[in-house]
Design a protein around this motif. Sequence first.
Motif: not given
Length: 173
Positions: A92-95, A139-142, A147-149, A168-169
């Motif tokens: 499941i991808n966030l984009g 985008s990395i900052r967003v 909470g993504m790692q 992110v879980c």
Amino acid sequence: MPATTSRLVYRQPLPGDVQRLFAIFGDSQTNLFNPAGPMPSLSAAQHLLDHWIAQWATHGYGWWAIAHRQAPEHIIGFGGIAPFNYLTQPRINLGYRFAVEAWGQGYATELARDALALAFDTLGLPEVFGLVRPDHAASIRVLEKVGMQPFGVLDDVPGKATSRVMRVCCPTT
């Protein structure tokens, strides 16, 4: 039915969105970090839009068409969560992709937070991933803000640097 926040309106993409999708995805500035470059044609935009509409029909969610609350008829971007294959691994991808006019106003972070709320609070998904080019600092900052790692890398573009995979879980209650 569209979802509305204090600043944005999210709705399912519609067949009539193809011109705006092509304007945003075909813009060289919005593709600075896309190794494939700008979308080449209106027919490619139609193909992508048809894919998104099919995802909504199959899964009940997918990328949204995004507009300002004050101008809901003018799409400023597309984004959300949707099934996407990381090569052969389904995720499941966030984009997201926003028109240049919408940059620098926090819309990507707002969209990412709202998409993750849908993923975890409404759909009960266990995790969401983000795929980002290693030199795309904004985008990395967003992704980090929501909470993504770092999770790993993906060699998804032959001859180019590997993409960063972020994850992110679902928060435990």
